[in-house]
Write a protein that holds these residues in place. Structure first.
Motif, PDB file in Angstrom:
ATOM      1  N   GLY A   1      38.120  50.111  58.084  1.00  0.00           N
ATOM      2  CA  GLY A   1      37.767  49.900  59.481  1.00  0.00           C
ATOM      3  C   GLY A   1      36.892  48.679  59.673  1.00  0.00           C
ATOM      4  O   GLY A   1      36.828  47.819  58.788  1.00  0.00           O
TER       5      GLY A   1
ATOM      6  N   TRP B   1      41.719  51.641  55.893  1.00  0.00           N
ATOM      7  CA  TRP B   1      40.844  52.799  56.107  1.00  0.00           C
ATOM      8  C   TRP B   1      39.349  52.431  56.108  1.00  0.00           C
ATOM      9  O   TRP B   1      38.512  53.269  56.402  1.00  0.00           O
TER      10      TRP B   1
ATOM     11  N   GLY C   1      33.394  54.253  57.524  1.00  0.00           N
ATOM     12  CA  GLY C   1      32.107  53.681  57.921  1.00  0.00           C
ATOM     13  C   GLY C   1      31.079  53.601  56.796  1.00  0.00           C
ATOM     14  O   GLY C   1      30.286  52.665  56.738  1.00  0.00           O
TER      15      GLY C   1
ATOM     16  N   ASP D   1      35.363  59.513  54.653  1.00  0.00           N
ATOM     17  CA  ASP D   1      36.734  59.113  54.347  1.00  0.00           C
ATOM     18  C   ASP D   1      36.853  58.679  52.890  1.00  0.00           C
ATOM     19  O   ASP D   1      36.036  57.903  52.404  1.00  0.00           O
TER      20      ASP D   1
ATOM     21  N   LYS E   1      27.275  51.989  56.796  1.00  0.00           N
ATOM     22  CA  LYS E   1      26.638  52.812  57.836  1.00  0.00           C
ATOM     23  C   LYS E   1      25.792  53.923  57.203  1.00  0.00           C
ATOM     24  O   LYS E   1      26.126  54.433  56.138  1.00  0.00           O
TER      25      LYS E   1
ATOM     26  N   MET F   1      49.994  55.248  62.659  1.00  0.00           N
ATOM     27  CA  MET F   1      49.307  55.923  61.556  1.00  0.00           C
ATOM     28  C   MET F   1      50.147  55.763  60.291  1.00  0.00           C
ATOM     29  O   MET F   1      51.359  55.714  60.357  1.00  0.00           O
TER      30      MET F   1
ATOM     31  N   ARG G   1      37.744  50.392  63.502  1.00  0.00           N
ATOM     32  CA  ARG G   1      38.990  50.415  64.246  1.00  0.00           C
ATOM     33  C   ARG G   1      39.256  49.083  64.949  1.00  0.00           C
ATOM     34  O   ARG G   1      40.374  48.583  64.978  1.00  0.00           O
TER      35      ARG G   1
ATOM     36  N   GLY H   1      27.769  59.005  59.834  1.00  0.00           N
ATOM     37  CA  GLY H   1      29.167  58.962  60.248  1.00  0.00           C
ATOM     38  C   GLY H   1      29.580  60.284  60.856  1.00  0.00           C
ATOM     39  O   GLY H   1      28.828  61.267  60.784  1.00  0.00           O
ATOM     40  N   HIS H   2      30.784  60.304  61.448  1.00  0.00           N
ATOM     41  CA  HIS H   2      31.237  61.583  62.030  1.00  0.00           C
ATOM     42  C   HIS H   2      32.029  62.372  60.990  1.00  0.00           C
ATOM     43  O   HIS H   2      32.208  63.574  61.102  1.00  0.00           O
ATOM     44  N   ASP H   3      32.496  61.662  59.955  1.00  0.00           N
ATOM     45  CA  ASP H   3      33.213  62.322  58.858  1.00  0.00           C
ATOM     46  C   ASP H   3      33.009  61.478  57.594  1.00  0.00           C
ATOM     47  O   ASP H   3      32.295  60.479  57.634  1.00  0.00           O
TER      48      ASP H   3
ATOM     49  N   ARG I   1      31.303  50.575  54.892  1.00  0.00           N
ATOM     50  CA  ARG I   1      30.781  49.433  55.642  1.00  0.00           C
ATOM     51  C   ARG I   1      29.256  49.433  55.684  1.00  0.00           C
ATOM     52  O   ARG I   1      28.651  48.623  56.376  1.00  0.00           O
TER      53      ARG I   1
HETATM   54  N1  DCP Z   1      42.179  55.581  59.812  1.00  0.00           N
HETATM   55  C1  DCP Z   1      43.552  55.491  59.779  1.00  0.00           C
HETATM   56  N2  DCP Z   1      44.305  56.618  59.893  1.00  0.00           N
HETATM   57  C2  DCP Z   1      43.708  57.827  60.035  1.00  0.00           C
HETATM   58  C3  DCP Z   1      42.310  57.947  60.065  1.00  0.00           C
HETATM   59  C4  DCP Z   1      41.569  56.785  59.946  1.00  0.00           C
HETATM   60  O1  DCP Z   1      44.080  54.388  59.643  1.00  0.00           O
HETATM   61  N3  DCP Z   1      44.458  58.925  60.143  1.00  0.00           N
HETATM   62  C5  DCP Z   1      41.370  54.375  59.688  1.00  0.00           C
HETATM   63  C6  DCP Z   1      40.827  53.892  60.989  1.00  0.00           C
HETATM   64  C7  DCP Z   1      39.415  53.570  60.721  1.00  0.00           C
HETATM   65  C8  DCP Z   1      39.089  54.154  59.359  1.00  0.00           C
HETATM   66  O2  DCP Z   1      40.292  54.679  58.860  1.00  0.00           O
HETATM   67  O3  DCP Z   1      39.334  52.176  60.675  1.00  0.00           O
HETATM   68  C9  DCP Z   1      38.034  55.208  59.408  1.00  0.00           C
HETATM   69  O4  DCP Z   1      38.249  56.107  60.469  1.00  0.00           O
HETATM   70  P1  DCP Z   1      37.071  56.953  61.127  1.00  0.00           P
HETATM   71  O5  DCP Z   1      37.597  57.506  62.402  1.00  0.00           O
HETATM   72  O6  DCP Z   1      36.541  57.918  60.164  1.00  0.00           O
HETATM   73  O7  DCP Z   1      36.000  55.854  61.526  1.00  0.00           O
HETATM   74  P2  DCP Z   1      34.696  55.372  60.775  1.00  0.00           P
HETATM   75  O8  DCP Z   1      34.625  55.923  59.410  1.00  0.00           O
HETATM   76  O9  DCP Z   1      34.706  53.897  60.921  1.00  0.00           O
HETATM   77  O10 DCP Z   1      33.524  55.917  61.671  1.00  0.00           O
HETATM   78  P3  DCP Z   1      32.838  57.372  61.685  1.00  0.00           P
HETATM   79  O11 DCP Z   1      31.441  57.131  61.279  1.00  0.00           O
HETATM   80  O12 DCP Z   1      32.926  57.818  63.101  1.00  0.00           O
HETATM   81  O13 DCP Z   1      33.571  58.262  60.748  1.00  0.00           O
END
Ligand code: DCP
Ligand code: MG
Length: 373
Positions: free
Chosen positions: A315, A313, A195, A207, A200, A258, A317, A203-205, A198
């Motif tokens: 996103g 990754w 996120g 990446d 944002k 996954m 989703r 976020g919740h985590d 993108r």
């Molecule tokens: N993703 C993946 N496999 C994983 C974890 C994530 O393919 N094991 C992908 C799916 C999402 C993107 O990575 O499109 C990021 O996942 P998040 O759940 O962290 O979602 P966001 O970062 O979009 O939102 P948030 O703000 O909740 O973290």
């Protein structure tokens, strides 16, 4: 003909990958309600209805103004009878009674609470609910509940992990990981994805994608990185998944699942002083600590798979889901985080950059900032 002569008619694609969706959501009143509906169906394992509400929410996020009535100037795809009914209710009454009923529902509330713990999915939450557990303390104290190490870490850091991560915190973690990676290899590549890529603000985590041009060294690099964080004393939890990637097994049943690259799901300790501009704790959260725990995911693909993994990754989703659906239904191609398979030509299509993948699919390139579907 039904459109007013003064307004342009906006026709939205039913695929999120053909819509521009910024972080600015003008239809939160509907999308928040749809998210509750989707979640409630997810808890009941009604995948079809769950997806219908997620799709409808995604469409509304791409409308650059508040929708004031159905039909007319905006042709909204992916709206079924049920989603329309919820929208009509909100348009007429300012709220949806069906959504309010769900929010008051005991089972919904408990499943929501239990799944807020890192490592607890809908199935475990449902089991706890059926076992009569009501609070998080019940789950901790019940002798019948056996927590795995991920759930134990989830409970230990529940307060911190439930609190949104800010962009400044994400950037601070990026700096720490980048320095640690460069300390291991001068060629290490670390990019922020998810996120925050993108655009944002929360976020919740956080990446990250980690790679190296040194062939076959990406997994060792990830393990060394985790080790470096441990030695720095900031690793609070690590769940490492070794690579099971084998290009010869693709494309297989694994498409859409996954990905198979090495990855680590972490909880890291971030000091307040490391965050640019400092940290403002919400009222009532001053517990004398000068750090917080943050959930961090790191995936380590080989460099020649970089573009596919970055796209996967980043996103959202819903954006990913529709990219894959578009590839399959409109182009006879299979897309996932590892590659793009052309079923007609029976070959993998190469990509160095995300732009190459959009081009193979015949799609206009969309910046990460426009993928907030
Ligand atoms: N993703 C993946 N496999 C994983 C974890 C994530 O393919 N094991 C992908 C799916 C999402 C993107 O990575 O499109 C990021 O996942 P998040 O759940 O962290 O979602 P966001 O970062 O979009 O939102 P948030 O703000 O909740 O973290
Ligand atoms: Mg994320």
């Amino acid at each position: 003909p039904e459109a007013s002569t003064h307004l342009p008619v906006v026709v939205l694609s039913r695929y999120a990958c053909q819509r521009r969706t910024s972080t600015e959501n003008h239809n939160e009143i509907f999308t928040d309600a749809f998210e509750v509906m989707a979640e409630s169906y997810e808890f009941s394992q009604c995948d079809g209805q769950c997806l219908a509400f997620r799709r409808a929410a995604s469409v509304l996020k791409s409308v650059p103004w508040p929708v004031e009535r159905l039909g007319a100037a905006t042709r909204l795809p992916c709206l079924g009878e049920h989603t329309r009914a919820v929208m009509e209710e909100i348009l007429q009454c300012g709220r949806s009674f069906e959504v309010e009923k769900i929010l008051c529902n005991d089972r919904y509330q408990r499943l929501k609470l239990f799944t807020s713990v890192f490592g607890v999915g809908p199935k475990t939450a449902e089991k706890w609910h059926r076992g009569g557990l009501r609070t998080l303390n019940d789950a901790l104290e019940d002798p019948g509940v056996e927590l795995n190490s991920m759930q134990k870490a989830g409970f230990r850091h529940h307060g911190d992990i439930s609190r949104a991560v800010s962009r400044a915190e994400a950037l601070a973690l990026g700096e720490i990981l980048h320095q640690a990676a460069l300390g291991i290899s001068a060629h290490a590549v670390l990019v922020l994805t998810g996120g925050f890529r993108r655009g944002k603000e929360f976020g919740h985590d956080v990446d990250f994608l980690l790679s190296t041009p040194e062939q076959g060294k990406e997994e060792t690099l990830l393990l060394s990185l985790v080790d470096s964080l441990r030695r720095q004393g900031i690793l609070l939890y690590c769940d490492h998944h070794p690579s099971t990637f084998d290009i010869n097994n693709l494309p297989g049943v694994s498409f859409e699942a996954m990905d198979h690259f090495a990855k680590s799901f972490l909880i890291l300790r971030l000091e307040d002083r490391q965050v640019e501009g400092g940290v403002q704790r919400p009222e009532g959260q001053h517990d004398g600590r000068s750090w917080r725990a943050v959930r961090v995911d790191v995936v380590a693909p080989p460099m020649e798979r970089y573009a596919f993994t970055l796209l996967g990754w980043t996103g959202s989703r819903q954006f990913e889901r529709d990219l894959r659906r578009f590839a399959r239904k409109e182009k006879r191609m299979l897309l996932d985080n590892h590659g793009l398979w052309d079923k007609t030509k029976k070959e993998f299509l190469p990509a160095e950059r995300e732009e190459d993948i959009f081009a193979h699919l015949g799609l206009e390139y969309l910046e990460p900032q426009l993928r907030n579907a």
